[in-house]
Design an enzyme around this catalytic site. Structure first.
Site, PDB file in Angstrom:
ATOM      1  CD  GLN A 186      54.691  41.620  88.729  1.00 48.90           C
ATOM      2  OE1 GLN A 186      54.016  41.101  89.607  1.00 48.90           O
ATOM      3  NE2 GLN A 186      54.235  41.832  87.507  1.00 48.90           N
ATOM      4  N   GLY A 191      47.199  39.822  90.348  1.00 51.41           N
ATOM      5  CA  GLY A 191      48.306  39.532  91.245  1.00 51.41           C
ATOM      6  C   GLY A 191      49.473  40.454  90.961  1.00 51.41           C
ATOM      7  CG  HIS A 196      52.016  34.676  87.203  1.00 47.17           C
ATOM      8  ND1 HIS A 196      52.000  34.680  85.831  1.00 47.17           N
ATOM      9  CD2 HIS A 196      52.431  35.911  87.585  1.00 47.17           C
ATOM     10  CE1 HIS A 196      52.415  35.883  85.402  1.00 47.17           C
ATOM     11  NE2 HIS A 196      52.673  36.640  86.445  1.00 47.17           N
ATOM     12  CG  HIS A 198      56.525  37.721  89.325  1.00 44.23           C
ATOM     13  ND1 HIS A 198      57.206  38.303  88.281  1.00 44.23           N
ATOM     14  CD2 HIS A 198      55.224  37.720  88.958  1.00 44.23           C
ATOM     15  CE1 HIS A 198      56.345  38.635  87.322  1.00 44.23           C
ATOM     16  NE2 HIS A 198      55.135  38.283  87.708  1.00 44.23           N
ATOM     17  CB  CYS A 253      52.911  38.931  83.506  1.00 48.71           C
ATOM     18  SG  CYS A 253      54.000  39.559  84.783  1.00 48.71           S
ATOM     19  CG  LEU A 254      49.656  43.653  86.146  1.00 52.59           C
ATOM     20  CD1 LEU A 254      49.434  44.203  87.542  1.00 52.59           C
ATOM     21  CD2 LEU A 254      48.675  44.273  85.161  1.00 52.59           C
TER      22      LEU A 254
END
Ligand code: NI
Length: 158
Positions: free
Chosen positions: A51, A46, A133, A137, A91-92
């Site tokens: 991000q 995701g 999640h 964000h 999380c990236l």
């Protein structure tokens, strides 16, 4: 399409609120394609627009085994939840780390698809977790705020 730079924890853009999207534009079409490419390139399940530095209500998700079932959610909103699951989340924007988070085991989301058509999407387990999640964000919330115990090292998968 292009791979965009993923903002990392500590970048203040990740803590900001996002704006609703009112119309599809060529720029947004490109952003969606770029976010999908960026997510797949990073082996994530995701990615949310903040991000990649864009404060808009847009997330992409793909929890399928073959990474070939992209989900695009615009202005997503959780309208129903039930149950509970506790498990590792990553999380990236927090590379190499994971931590235990409790989420609903079932989530129903109302959103617009990339054609700006209303959709409702139900998910359980990993999909429910991913939807929670990614929508967090859009509210400027990182999972690390919800972690039970300590973060630990992990393969950078999610
Ligand atoms: Ni994340």
């Amino acid at each position: 399409m292009a791979i965009r730079k993923i903002r990392k924890i500590g970048d203040s853009i990740l803590t900001k609120q996002t704006k609703e999207i009112s119309e599809m534009t060529p720029r947004l079409e490109t952003l969606i394609d770029d976010m999908l490419e960026t997510m797949y390139d990073a082996d994530g399940v995701g990615l949310a627009a903040p991000q990649v530095g864009i404060l808009k209500q847009l997330v992409v998700i793909d929890v399928s085994e073959g990474a070939d079932q992209p989900i695009v959610l615009i202005n997503p909103e959780i309208i129903e939840t039930s149950g509970e699951q506790t498990g590792d989340e990553g999380c990236l924007s927090v590379p190499g780390k994971a931590g235990k988070v409790t989420r609903p085991n079932y989530v129903k989301v109302k959103a617009l698809d990339r054609n700006m058509q209303p959709v409702e999407l139900e998910g359980t387990e990993l999909l429910a977790r991913a939807m929670c999640h990614e929508i967090d964000h859009l509210l400027g919330i990182l999972y690390v705020e919800k972690v039970e115990g300590e973060l630990h090292d992990n393969r950078p998968e999610e």
